[in-house]
Design a protein around this motif. Structure first.
Motif, PDB file in Angstrom:
ATOM      1  N   SER A  22       3.690  -3.538   1.291  1.00 18.89           N
ATOM      2  CA  SER A  22       4.926  -3.811   2.010  1.00 18.89           C
ATOM      3  C   SER A  22       4.786  -3.214   3.398  1.00 18.89           C
ATOM      4  CB  SER A  22       6.141  -3.192   1.295  1.00 18.89           C
ATOM      5  OG  SER A  22       6.091  -1.774   1.368  1.00 18.89           O
ATOM      6  N   ALA A  23       5.665  -3.600   4.306  1.00 14.48           N
ATOM      7  CA  ALA A  23       5.609  -3.056   5.659  1.00 14.48           C
ATOM      8  C   ALA A  23       5.807  -1.544   5.645  1.00 14.48           C
ATOM      9  CB  ALA A  23       6.683  -3.728   6.522  1.00 14.48           C
ATOM     10  N   GLU A  24       6.702  -1.085   4.803  1.00 16.58           N
ATOM     11  CA  GLU A  24       6.951   0.357   4.702  1.00 16.58           C
ATOM     12  C   GLU A  24       5.723   1.095   4.182  1.00 16.58           C
ATOM     13  OE1 GLU A  24      10.089   3.470   2.553  1.00 16.58           O
ATOM     14  OE2 GLU A  24      10.067   1.342   2.008  1.00 16.58           O
ATOM     15  N   ASN A  25       5.073   0.541   3.147  1.00 10.50           N
ATOM     16  CA  ASN A  25       3.906   1.192   2.567  1.00 10.50           C
ATOM     17  C   ASN A  25       2.704   1.170   3.500  1.00 10.50           C
ATOM     18  OD1 ASN A  25       5.318   1.847   0.295  1.00 10.50           O
ATOM     19  ND2 ASN A  25       4.547   0.124  -0.932  1.00 10.50           N
ATOM     20  N   ILE A  26       2.616   0.141   4.323  1.00  5.88           N
ATOM     21  CA  ILE A  26       1.546   0.101   5.320  1.00  5.88           C
ATOM     22  C   ILE A  26       1.696   1.272   6.288  1.00  5.88           C
ATOM     23  CG2 ILE A  26       0.676  -1.176   7.320  1.00  5.88           C
ATOM     24  CD1 ILE A  26       1.201  -3.750   5.774  1.00  5.88           C
ATOM     25  N   GLU A  27       2.921   1.547   6.684  1.00 10.81           N
ATOM     26  CA  GLU A  27       3.163   2.660   7.595  1.00 10.81           C
ATOM     27  C   GLU A  27       2.868   3.999   6.924  1.00 10.81           C
ATOM     28  OE1 GLU A  27       3.705   2.482  10.849  1.00 10.81           O
ATOM     29  OE2 GLU A  27       3.357   0.343  10.496  1.00 10.81           O
ATOM     30  N   ILE A  28       3.155   4.119   5.645  1.00 11.91           N
ATOM     31  CA  ILE A  28       2.826   5.346   4.905  1.00 11.91           C
ATOM     32  C   ILE A  28       1.327   5.566   4.895  1.00 11.91           C
ATOM     33  CG2 ILE A  28       2.830   6.413   2.617  1.00 11.91           C
ATOM     34  CD1 ILE A  28       5.532   5.088   2.128  1.00 11.91           C
ATOM     35  N   ARG A  29       0.584   4.493   4.666  1.00  8.90           N
ATOM     36  CA  ARG A  29      -0.879   4.610   4.636  1.00  8.90           C
ATOM     37  C   ARG A  29      -1.432   4.956   6.017  1.00  8.90           C
ATOM     38  NH1 ARG A  29      -0.516   0.323   0.811  1.00  8.90           N
ATOM     39  NH2 ARG A  29      -0.806  -1.263   2.405  1.00  8.90           N
ATOM     40  N   ARG A  30      -0.814   4.426   7.056  1.00  4.69           N
ATOM     41  CA  ARG A  30      -1.303   4.657   8.417  1.00  4.69           C
ATOM     42  C   ARG A  30      -0.948   6.047   8.938  1.00  4.69           C
ATOM     43  NH1 ARG A  30       0.259  -1.154  11.250  1.00  4.69           N
ATOM     44  NH2 ARG A  30      -1.512  -2.368  10.406  1.00  4.69           N
ATOM     45  N   LYS A  87      -1.736  10.603  -1.907  1.00  2.00           N
ATOM     46  CA  LYS A  87      -1.834   9.333  -2.631  1.00  2.00           C
ATOM     47  C   LYS A  87      -1.041   8.248  -1.921  1.00  2.00           C
ATOM     48  CE  LYS A  87      -0.718   7.055  -6.987  1.00  2.00           C
ATOM     49  NZ  LYS A  87      -0.096   7.174  -8.328  1.00  2.00           N
ATOM     50  N   HIS A  88      -1.643   7.083  -1.792  1.00  5.80           N
ATOM     51  CA  HIS A  88      -0.998   5.968  -1.122  1.00  5.80           C
ATOM     52  C   HIS A  88      -0.317   5.061  -2.136  1.00  5.80           C
ATOM     53  CE1 HIS A  88      -3.801   6.233   2.632  1.00  5.80           C
ATOM     54  NE2 HIS A  88      -3.013   7.269   2.504  1.00  5.80           N
ATOM     55  N   PRO A  89       0.729   4.354  -1.717  1.00  7.29           N
ATOM     56  CA  PRO A  89       1.401   3.419  -2.635  1.00  7.29           C
ATOM     57  C   PRO A  89       0.464   2.288  -3.050  1.00  7.29           C
ATOM     58  CG  PRO A  89       2.738   3.858  -0.670  1.00  7.29           C
ATOM     59  CD  PRO A  89       1.384   4.425  -0.404  1.00  7.29           C
ATOM     60  N   ASN A  90       0.669   1.813  -4.269  1.00  7.06           N
ATOM     61  CA  ASN A  90      -0.154   0.713  -4.760  1.00  7.06           C
ATOM     62  C   ASN A  90       0.303  -0.639  -4.227  1.00  7.06           C
ATOM     63  OD1 ASN A  90      -2.045   2.037  -6.552  1.00  7.06           O
ATOM     64  ND2 ASN A  90      -0.306   2.508  -7.873  1.00  7.06           N
ATOM     65  N   SER A  91       1.606  -0.809  -4.100  1.00  6.50           N
ATOM     66  CA  SER A  91       2.139  -2.116  -3.702  1.00  6.50           C
ATOM     67  C   SER A  91       2.074  -2.307  -2.196  1.00  6.50           C
ATOM     68  CB  SER A  91       3.595  -2.255  -4.190  1.00  6.50           C
ATOM     69  OG  SER A  91       4.396  -1.231  -3.638  1.00  6.50           O
ATOM     70  N   CYS A 102      -6.697  13.263  -8.286  1.00  5.58           N
ATOM     71  CA  CYS A 102      -7.817  12.439  -7.824  1.00  5.58           C
ATOM     72  C   CYS A 102      -7.367  11.087  -7.285  1.00  5.58           C
ATOM     73  CB  CYS A 102      -8.819  12.208  -8.953  1.00  5.58           C
ATOM     74  SG  CYS A 102      -9.628  13.695  -9.566  1.00  5.58           S
ATOM     75  N   HIS A 103      -6.101  10.714  -7.501  1.00  6.18           N
ATOM     76  CA  HIS A 103      -5.608   9.443  -6.982  1.00  6.18           C
ATOM     77  C   HIS A 103      -5.282   9.522  -5.496  1.00  6.18           C
ATOM     78  CE1 HIS A 103      -4.315   8.091 -11.298  1.00  6.18           C
ATOM     79  NE2 HIS A 103      -5.625   8.151 -11.134  1.00  6.18           N
ATOM     80  N   PRO A 115      -5.419   4.039  -5.801  1.00  4.49           N
ATOM     81  CA  PRO A 115      -5.272   3.152  -4.642  1.00  4.49           C
ATOM     82  C   PRO A 115      -6.335   3.419  -3.591  1.00  4.49           C
ATOM     83  CG  PRO A 115      -3.639   4.903  -4.540  1.00  4.49           C
ATOM     84  CD  PRO A 115      -4.346   5.040  -5.865  1.00  4.49           C
ATOM     85  N   ILE A 116      -6.907   2.347  -3.063  1.00  7.40           N
ATOM     86  CA  ILE A 116      -8.017   2.464  -2.125  1.00  7.40           C
ATOM     87  C   ILE A 116      -7.551   3.128  -0.833  1.00  7.40           C
ATOM     88  CG2 ILE A 116      -9.764   1.202  -0.827  1.00  7.40           C
ATOM     89  CD1 ILE A 116     -10.121   1.194  -3.871  1.00  7.40           C
TER      90      ILE A 116
END
Length: 246
Positions: A188-196, A182-186, A155-156, A237-238
């Motif tokens: 960072s530039a890398e995590n932004i790209e993962i979410r995108r 699931k998206h990273p909680n923290s 569910c995350h 994570p939202i």
């Protein structure tokens, strides 16, 4: 007024009263929830446990986490084993039913009370309670119809490769991540790209639940119903696919 009004219970996951403008939030507004609060009832004195899964269990059983010996943990994340090919649904169900505390014959759940009062009962969304569940357990708790996740950890993420419809595994075409994206909680530039990165994230879970809720309401519009929607939101994570431009 009918003696059997329909009931829709929405459990907003990890939503604190301080995040609602009707309770004093000043950084943003929640007008739709505010309207429900202003035109209905507000309950200002309640205890709902410290975490999301126990809070759902407390509401459905009337037993909170201070009752010694009444709580146990099932293994979250076990349903990811289906995506990896390590286990099948029957093996997972058997494991859950042979570990942890099981409901006793005298245990009573919220949906059973509604069922005994003549209501059609339905549960759509996040698993009704616990960290891992099965169709057998959900039926035992009084839900005549249920659709959604059976695993708290899945569910995350908001892009499940499969969900369960009355116990039947149903694949969600275009969603390919075992962790449901699931998206990273923290931050960072890398995590932004993962979410995108939208690869393998074709269908947003809340859109699926909204459609199923409307379907349930239409199917039961001529008889009393009790619908429970434990939402994934706003638990982090939202992850929301479309954001209005600011």
């Amino acid at each position: 007024m009918t003696n059997n009004p329909n009931v829709i219970l929405i459990f907003a996951d990890d939503l604190g009263r301080g995040t609602l403008s009707c309770y004093g939030q000043q950084h943003f507004e929640t007008p739709n929830i505010d309207r429900l609060a202003n035109e209905g009832m507000r309950f200002n004195h309640a205890y709902g446990c410290a975490f999301c899964a126990p809070s759902r269990a407390s509401m459905l059983t009337g037993i909170h986490d201070c009752h010694q010996g009444r709580w146990t943990y099932t293994k979250a994340g076990i349903y990811k084993s289906i995506s990896t090919g390590e286990m099948n649904p029957n093996e997972i169900s058997e494991l859950i039913h042979t570990t942890g505390l099981q409901a006793s014959p005298n245990d009573v759940f919220l949906a059973q009370i509604a069922e005994q009062a003549g209501y059609a009962t339905g549960q759509i969304g996040k698993l009704e309670w616990g960290f891992a569940t099965t169709a057998k357990r959900i039926y035992r708790h009084g839900w005549q119809y249920h659709y959604g996740y059976y695993d708290h950890q899945r569910c995350h993420g908001f892009y499940p490769p499969f969900l369960f419809d009355n116990g039947e595994l149903t694949h969600i075409q275009g969603n390919t991540h075992a962790d449901c994206g699931k998206h990273p909680n923290s931050e960072s530039a890398e995590n932004i790209e993962i979410r995108r990165n939208r690869q393998g994230k074709a269908v947003y879970s809340q859109d699926i639940f909204n459609d199923k809720i409307v379907e349930f309401l239409r199917d039961h519009k001529d008889k009393p119903f009790f619908l429970y929607h434990p939402s994934q939101l706003p638990h982090g994570p939202i992850s929301i696919p479309d954001i209005h431009p600011m």
